[in-house]
Write an enzyme that holds these catalytic residues in place. Sequence first.
Site, PDB file in Angstrom:
ATOM      1  N   HIS A 110       0.830  -1.203   0.000  1.00  0.00           N
ATOM      2  CA  HIS A 110       0.000   0.000   0.000  1.00  0.00           C
ATOM      3  C   HIS A 110       0.871   1.261   0.000  1.00  0.00           C
ATOM      4  CE1 HIS A 110      -2.784  -3.039   1.637  1.00  0.00           C
ATOM      5  NE2 HIS A 110      -3.739  -2.293   1.126  1.00  0.00           N
ATOM      6  N   ASP A 112      -4.741  -6.256  -7.729  1.00  0.00           N
ATOM      7  CA  ASP A 112      -4.858  -5.504  -6.487  1.00  0.00           C
ATOM      8  C   ASP A 112      -5.071  -4.033  -6.886  1.00  0.00           C
ATOM      9  OD1 ASP A 112      -4.958  -4.981  -3.772  1.00  0.00           O
ATOM     10  OD2 ASP A 112      -3.045  -5.969  -3.318  1.00  0.00           O
TER      11      ASP A 112
END
Length: 354
Positions: free
Chosen positions: A191, A262
């Site tokens: 992230h 993702d």
Amino acid sequence: MPVQSERHRPARGPLMVDIAGLQPTAAECAMLRQSAVGGIILFARNCVDAEQVRALCGELHALRSPPLLIGIDQEGGRIQRLRVGVTRFPPMATLGRLADRDGLEKAQAAARDWGLLLGAELRALGLDMDFTPCVDLNRGVSAVIGDRAIHRNPGWVGVIAAALWEGMAATGLQGVAKHFPGHGAVAADSHLDLPLDERPFSAIQEDLQPFAILIAAGIPAIMPAHCLYPQVDTEHPAGFSSRWLQDILRKEMGFTGVVVSDDLSMAGAQGVGDMAARVDAALAAGADLLLICNDPEGAKTAISHLQSKEALPTGDRLEKLVGNAATLLLSPADRTRCLQQIGQLQALATGSVV
């Protein structure tokens, strides 16, 4: 270059996007009707309780035909977007702890009941898919994975996750195994950064074992990691790598389902270029459904970029992610058993005596 007419576009486009609040605004409804969009993912900000989510799913499904795919991250533990009106599940590592304590067969039985209860609850609300199970190995390295990982033993992870998927599948809820080929051996959080896994392919093959077991069990979707494995592909993170997605996952491992990227807004994806470049690179590598989350401008860019093309990628594989009718309806007795099983797991997770 001429823009393709709407009637020639695929039924569901390759983008899965999100909305800001509890209901879509008029502008968001217009976005969700765009042919480049195929689905929507719900976050905690979209969820008050089960009844509100049921109404929201009904509204979202009614926006277009065929309906949007609706997904959610409902793993258990700290990754559970909807928390009111449904069962609160412990971290998935609890299933591994049960296997250590009581044996693998007990953990498999508990995992199947977990999948049954999870699936029955989410399908009753209208959700098509859940981004679970997480089958990264618990190597004690990755904090972002941590107790989301079932266990360190790859064979145990595979069969426990397959049992959970078996329960989900019986209810009609679709699942996504993640994060291929394995996020458990790197400390960096994708992230926030691009994790680098320097291991040779021979070592990474251990992390592939749970995915192979789930492929054999019929899991309909797999999500690649935003991690770089330079011993296998020196340039491209797994989600942008045809070596990983086409040569290894599809050709060598025989996966015929949906590759779900993702989130393309994560830091681990940003080195590929701007949002249009990320979309093109993920599709070229072999992804079928592209997540763009918490980035309204990025979603707009991706939609505009795809719809300016002569042809959108086919959406045929996305049919595998449509929620099905249940093949097994939970009786009151079954539901009681499942709840008792999850209660015992919750007690194990908190250190209570069971």
